[in-house]
Design a protein around this motif. Structure first.
Motif, PDB file in Angstrom:
ATOM      1  N   ASP A  19       1.111  -0.995   0.044  1.00 13.61           N
ATOM      2  CA  ASP A  19      -0.138  -0.257  -0.199  1.00 13.61           C
ATOM      3  C   ASP A  19       0.679   1.446   0.181  1.00 13.61           C
ATOM      4  O   ASP A  19       0.259   2.309  -0.717  1.00 13.61           O
ATOM      5  N   ARG A  20       1.619   0.798   0.645  1.00 13.73           N
ATOM      6  CA  ARG A  20       2.370   2.198   0.753  1.00 13.73           C
ATOM      7  C   ARG A  20       3.239   2.565  -0.786  1.00 13.73           C
ATOM      8  O   ARG A  20       3.741   3.950  -1.430  1.00 13.73           O
ATOM      9  N   LEU A  21       3.757   1.435  -1.351  1.00 17.21           N
ATOM     10  CA  LEU A  21       4.459   1.375  -2.988  1.00 17.21           C
ATOM     11  C   LEU A  21       3.032   2.252  -3.428  1.00 17.21           C
ATOM     12  O   LEU A  21       4.135   2.614  -4.567  1.00 17.21           O
ATOM     13  N   ALA A  22       2.045   1.624  -3.822  1.00 15.71           N
ATOM     14  CA  ALA A  22       1.185   2.793  -4.684  1.00 15.71           C
ATOM     15  C   ALA A  22       1.002   3.623  -3.928  1.00 15.71           C
ATOM     16  O   ALA A  22       0.112   4.723  -4.919  1.00 15.71           O
ATOM     17  N   SER A  23       0.856   4.404  -3.101  1.00 21.05           N
ATOM     18  CA  SER A  23       0.581   5.769  -2.379  1.00 21.05           C
ATOM     19  C   SER A  23       1.625   6.412  -3.604  1.00 21.05           C
ATOM     20  O   SER A  23       1.121   7.460  -4.193  1.00 21.05           O
ATOM     21  N   LEU A  24       2.768   6.278  -3.693  1.00 19.60           N
ATOM     22  CA  LEU A  24       4.141   6.712  -4.153  1.00 19.60           C
ATOM     23  C   LEU A  24       3.402   6.866  -5.441  1.00 19.60           C
ATOM     24  O   LEU A  24       3.901   7.560  -5.875  1.00 19.60           O
ATOM     25  N   VAL A  25       3.578   5.531  -6.310  1.00 22.52           N
ATOM     26  CA  VAL A  25       3.429   5.336  -7.277  1.00 22.52           C
ATOM     27  C   VAL A  25       2.648   6.813  -8.273  1.00 22.52           C
ATOM     28  O   VAL A  25       2.208   6.489  -8.720  1.00 22.52           O
ATOM     29  N   ARG A  26       1.233   6.186  -7.830  1.00 20.53           N
ATOM     30  CA  ARG A  26       0.305   6.594  -7.881  1.00 20.53           C
ATOM     31  C   ARG A  26       0.096   8.304  -7.786  1.00 20.53           C
ATOM     32  O   ARG A  26       0.105   9.169  -8.533  1.00 20.53           O
ATOM     33  N   GLY A  27       1.004   9.223  -6.852  1.00 21.19           N
ATOM     34  CA  GLY A  27       1.414  10.497  -6.827  1.00 21.19           C
ATOM     35  C   GLY A  27       2.650  10.572  -7.348  1.00 21.19           C
ATOM     36  O   GLY A  27       1.968  11.565  -8.080  1.00 21.19           O
ATOM     37  N   LEU A  28       3.142   9.857  -8.054  1.00 16.90           N
ATOM     38  CA  LEU A  28       3.863  10.838  -8.379  1.00 16.90           C
ATOM     39  C   LEU A  28       3.736  10.258 -10.129  1.00 16.90           C
ATOM     40  O   LEU A  28       3.508  11.096 -11.192  1.00 16.90           O
ATOM     41  N   THR A  29       3.258   9.686 -10.546  1.00 17.81           N
ATOM     42  CA  THR A  29       2.199   9.760 -11.550  1.00 17.81           C
ATOM     43  C   THR A  29       1.572  10.571 -11.781  1.00 17.81           C
ATOM     44  O   THR A  29       1.802  11.038 -12.895  1.00 17.81           O
ATOM     45  N   ARG A  30       0.601  10.813 -11.014  1.00 18.36           N
ATOM     46  CA  ARG A  30      -0.133  12.398 -10.968  1.00 18.36           C
ATOM     47  C   ARG A  30       0.355  13.493 -11.431  1.00 18.36           C
ATOM     48  O   ARG A  30       0.526  14.132 -11.737  1.00 18.36           O
ATOM     49  N   THR A  31       1.399  13.320 -10.457  1.00 13.75           N
ATOM     50  CA  THR A  31       2.595  14.662 -11.107  1.00 13.75           C
ATOM     51  C   THR A  31       3.032  14.864 -12.368  1.00 13.75           C
ATOM     52  O   THR A  31       3.216  15.613 -12.307  1.00 13.75           O
ATOM     53  N   GLN A  32       3.826  13.646 -12.692  1.00 11.61           N
ATOM     54  CA  GLN A  32       4.046  14.198 -14.194  1.00 11.61           C
ATOM     55  C   GLN A  32       3.101  14.135 -15.431  1.00 11.61           C
ATOM     56  O   GLN A  32       3.262  14.786 -15.521  1.00 11.61           O
ATOM     57  N   LYS A  33       2.338  13.769 -15.010  1.00 11.06           N
ATOM     58  CA  LYS A  33       0.781  14.145 -16.022  1.00 11.06           C
ATOM     59  C   LYS A  33       0.808  15.567 -15.728  1.00 11.06           C
ATOM     60  O   LYS A  33       0.845  16.024 -17.671  1.00 11.06           O
ATOM     61  N   LEU A  34       0.893  16.057 -14.619  1.00 13.74           N
ATOM     62  CA  LEU A  34       0.560  17.771 -14.781  1.00 13.74           C
ATOM     63  C   LEU A  34       1.172  18.214 -14.751  1.00 13.74           C
ATOM     64  O   LEU A  34       1.288  19.401 -16.068  1.00 13.74           O
ATOM     65  N   LEU A  35       2.631  17.556 -14.710  1.00 12.20           N
ATOM     66  CA  LEU A  35       3.693  18.698 -15.169  1.00 12.20           C
ATOM     67  C   LEU A  35       3.952  18.821 -16.970  1.00 12.20           C
ATOM     68  O   LEU A  35       4.350  19.664 -17.861  1.00 12.20           O
ATOM     69  N   GLU A  36       3.351  17.626 -17.721  1.00 19.59           N
ATOM     70  CA  GLU A  36       2.636  17.308 -18.801  1.00 19.59           C
ATOM     71  C   GLU A  36       2.844  18.841 -19.493  1.00 19.59           C
ATOM     72  O   GLU A  36       2.935  19.433 -20.694  1.00 19.59           O
ATOM     73  N   VAL A  37       1.423  19.334 -18.813  1.00 18.61           N
ATOM     74  CA  VAL A  37       0.888  20.065 -19.964  1.00 18.61           C
ATOM     75  C   VAL A  37       0.817  21.622 -18.693  1.00 18.61           C
ATOM     76  O   VAL A  37       1.241  22.351 -19.464  1.00 18.61           O
ATOM     77  N   THR A  38       1.277  21.692 -17.163  1.00 21.94           N
ATOM     78  CA  THR A  38       1.802  22.939 -17.216  1.00 21.94           C
ATOM     79  C   THR A  38       2.749  23.544 -17.260  1.00 21.94           C
ATOM     80  O   THR A  38       3.324  24.806 -17.534  1.00 21.94           O
ATOM     81  N   ARG A  39       3.787  22.162 -18.063  1.00 17.56           N
ATOM     82  CA  ARG A  39       4.978  23.562 -18.261  1.00 17.56           C
ATOM     83  C   ARG A  39       5.458  23.507 -19.627  1.00 17.56           C
ATOM     84  O   ARG A  39       6.340  24.534 -20.083  1.00 17.56           O
ATOM     85  N   GLU A  40       3.965  23.804 -20.210  1.00 16.08           N
ATOM     86  CA  GLU A  40       3.596  24.152 -21.901  1.00 16.08           C
ATOM     87  C   GLU A  40       3.322  25.514 -21.955  1.00 16.08           C
ATOM     88  O   GLU A  40       2.060  25.681 -20.831  1.00 16.08           O
ATOM     89  N   PRO A  41       3.846  26.666 -22.151  1.00 18.88           N
ATOM     90  CA  PRO A  41       3.261  27.700 -22.620  1.00 18.88           C
ATOM     91  C   PRO A  41       1.931  28.416 -23.317  1.00 18.88           C
ATOM     92  O   PRO A  41       1.802  28.649 -22.731  1.00 18.88           O
ATOM     93  N   GLU A  42       2.288  27.809 -24.365  1.00 21.80           N
ATOM     94  CA  GLU A  42       0.871  27.466 -25.102  1.00 21.80           C
ATOM     95  C   GLU A  42       0.256  26.054 -25.970  1.00 21.80           C
ATOM     96  O   GLU A  42       1.267  26.061 -26.251  1.00 21.80           O
ATOM     97  N   ILE A  43      -0.689  25.476 -25.818  1.00 28.13           N
ATOM     98  CA  ILE A  43      -0.915  24.301 -26.218  1.00 28.13           C
ATOM     99  C   ILE A  43      -2.052  24.135 -27.280  1.00 28.13           C
ATOM    100  O   ILE A  43      -3.372  25.499 -26.217  1.00 28.13           O
ATOM    101  N   VAL A  44      -2.344  24.339 -28.424  1.00 26.74           N
ATOM    102  CA  VAL A  44      -3.492  24.702 -29.348  1.00 26.74           C
ATOM    103  C   VAL A  44      -3.751  23.596 -30.107  1.00 26.74           C
ATOM    104  O   VAL A  44      -3.009  22.576 -30.611  1.00 26.74           O
ATOM    105  N   ALA A  45      -5.066  22.811 -29.663  1.00 30.95           N
ATOM    106  CA  ALA A  45      -5.823  21.392 -29.644  1.00 30.95           C
ATOM    107  C   ALA A  45      -6.724  21.459 -30.496  1.00 30.95           C
ATOM    108  O   ALA A  45      -7.738  22.321 -30.221  1.00 30.95           O
ATOM    109  N   ALA A  46      -7.106  20.439 -31.475  1.00 27.38           N
ATOM    110  CA  ALA A  46      -8.529  20.270 -32.084  1.00 27.38           C
ATOM    111  C   ALA A  46      -9.284  18.825 -32.087  1.00 27.38           C
ATOM    112  O   ALA A  46      -8.272  18.413 -32.557  1.00 27.38           O
TER     113      ALA A  46
END
Length: 554
Positions: free
Chosen positions: A438-465
């Motif tokens: 359970d400790r490992l699962a909590s860590l992996v979930r938290g790290l995965t969530r962080t990295q997915k957020l950073l994928e988007v928030t680091r981009e100054p501008e994305i235009v998508a359709a």
């Protein structure tokens, strides 16, 4: 936020299937008893197919139940053992009836009885039961007719009340014919309630309180477009915020559907008006909903009311860095999260401390601390900077190793805890192994969530359709925040239209941590849309990188 103003009134056909266009199959059964689970069998099937008030066909057959018909049933229906002796069995009758009823809406008087017998027979014969929509004239009569109009809702009473051409007599086809006349009368009465489609009829027959039904008019002037709706009370305070692809249809459902959530029933009783915010796209509506909930904090919304209440793990910035659980993101440190709560963050923290020997004490240490080491140092779980046992260079190496795990791939933690779980399981210490898991699962979930957020928030501008019935949905995302939305019409020059959308888009400045410009939920909603099928990146180099932590989720 920019919006496309070309929305037009949705056609009536888009709001539901008009009752005049629906083909109904009105069915009635005669049986040897009251329940198929008690061994009762079908003795007769009668059905009438109607469309737009016209009879398209009839179906009738006796059924051999392979057992003697009880005397009281014979008295009631007039069906004898001799009459069914040469009749086909249900194994022959049911496929023929299902073919007759294919593509229709089933209607019956006390539909649960009739469909219950038919479904039971289908299960016994291993015949797939089609996904029929079903209307019950008993329920419909109770909703449409006033209490002083009829003494009860028995078929014989209703047939007499509506002047049915056929008198019910407990024979399947005659009772089905009488039910057709009752159905047509009730459909005629539905118009006075503003109910004209099958979907509205199904909602109308659900159990709702009179107070809810009387407020149905609150939805009358709302648009049939994507958007956000706000229920407001007498003091104009926001009670509830929701979103829908079709605001008017969704809001009407609160007054016509059986609402199983007690809180929603309370909310509707307090509501005095409903306000709509029209949006160009569904994504814009979802984002606006989150922002409005955060702004108004409506009492009947359970989620998203307090986006500032988040829990993170921070790698501190000080001479001897450590890991800390915090509630806010700051610009000068590495953060992991957000976690579902403090307990989840604490479990992830314990997982990190299993692998990395950074200090766990909370006091601030200067560059040259002088204090006694704690028990963790003696156990080999801390490099003990407090008594200068470790050099600043060696401690910095451990911190960098930790930082790499937080920012890229926690392979070292996963490997160590994986071995730990295997050892505990080998010793049959399964509860201890589950704690490590359970400790490992909590860590992996938290790290995965962080990295997915950073994928988007680091981009100054994305235009998508993404494809839209009228053209293309276009969204401008800046540092994770939705800055503009619109629909590019078919045939419209692309470059000029997009330049105009960008010119009206919200200016967004980057901030601190994984969520610099929007709430966590907004960034996650935007990212889900970005990785959904059919979405194309128009400007910017963004793509989902599927970071290292995600590969350990399973």
């Amino acid at each position: 936020m920019a919006k496309d103003a070309r929305w037009s009134q949705t056609a009536i056909a888009d709001l539901g299937r008009p009752l005049s266009d629906v083909t109904f199959c009105v069915v009635d059964l005669e049986t040897t008893g009251g329940s198929p689970t008690n061994g009762s069998k079908i003795t007769e099937v009668g059905a009438v197919k109607v469309h737009g008030g016209e009879v398209l066909g009839e179906f009738q057959t006796l059924v051999n139940p392979d057992e003697s018909i009880p005397a009281f049933i014979t008295v009631l229906t007039g069906i004898t053992d001799a009459m069914v002796l040469e009749a086909p069995r249900i194994a022959e009758v049911l496929p023929s009836f299902l073919e007759f009823a294919r593509g229709t809406v089933l209607v019956a008087h006390n539909a649960r009885f009739d469909t219950g017998f038919l479904k039971h027979a289908a299960r016994e014969l291993e015949i797939p039961w089609p996904t029929f929509e079903v209307l019950d004239t008993v329920t419909l009569a109770r909703r449409v007719l006033l209490k002083d109009e009829v003494r009860n809702v028995k078929l014989s009473t209703l047939a007499a009340h509506v002047g049915a051409a056929t008198t019910p007599n407990h024979r399947a086809l005659d009772d089905a014919r009488a039910t057709v006349d009752v159905l047509h009368h009730l459909i005629g009465r539905l118009g006075s309630f503003g109910v004209h489609s099958l979907e509205e009829t199904r909602d109308f027959t659900s159990t709702v309180t009179p107070q809810q039904r009387r407020k149905r008019h609150l939805a009358d002037r709302l648009p049939h477009t994507p958007g956000v709706y706000l229920f407001r009370d007498r003091a104009d305070e926001v009670l509830y915020v929701g979103t829908s692809r079709d605001v008017r249809t969704r809001v009407r459902s609160y007054f016509t559907k059986a609402e199983t959530r007690t809180r929603m029933g309370e909310m509707v009783n307090l509501a005095e008006r409903v306000e709509a915010v029209t949006c160009a796209t569904t994504l814009e509506a979802q984002v606006r909903e989150l922002r409005l909930i955060a702004r108004h904090r409506p009492p009947y919304n359970r989620r998203s009311k307090f986006p500032e209440r988040t829990t993170w793990i921070r790698l501190t910035v000080e001479p001897w860095p450590r890991l800390s659980i915090v509630g806010k993101v700051t610009p000068d440190a590495v953060h992991v999260g957000p976690f579902r709560g403090r307990a989840d963050a604490a479990a992830a923290l314990d997982a990190l401390h299993e692998e990395f020997q950074v200090r766990q004490c909370t006091q601030r240490l200067g560059k040259a601390p002088r204090s006694s080491p704690c028990v963790l140092a003696a156990m080999g779980r801390c490099l003990s900077p407090c008594d200068q046992t470790v050099s600043p260079e060696r401690y910095a190496e451990e911190v960098e190793r930790l930082r790499a795990a937080l920012e890229s791939d926690p392979e070292a933690v996963v490997a160590r805890l994986g071995r730990r779980m295997a050892d505990l399981a080998g010793e049959e210490r399964y509860e201890d192994a589950a704690v490590v898991r359970d400790r490992l699962a909590s860590l992996v979930r938290g790290l995965t969530r962080t990295q997915k957020l950073l994928e988007v928030t680091r981009e100054p501008e994305i235009v998508a359709a993404s494809p839209h019935p009228d053209g293309w949905e276009m969204h401008v995302v800046r540092h994770g925040r939705l800055a503009a939305a619109g629909v590019l019409p078919h045939g419209r020059p692309y470059e000029a239209w997009l330049d105009q959308l960008l010119a009206t888009a919200e200016s967004v400045e980057p901030g601190a941590g994984p969520v610099p410009a929007g709430t966590v939920e907004e960034v996650e909603v935007v990212r889900r849309w970005l990785v959904s099928p059919g979405v194309r990146i128009v400007r910017g180099q963004w793509h989902a990188t599927f970071p290292g932590a995600a590969r350990h989720v399973r």
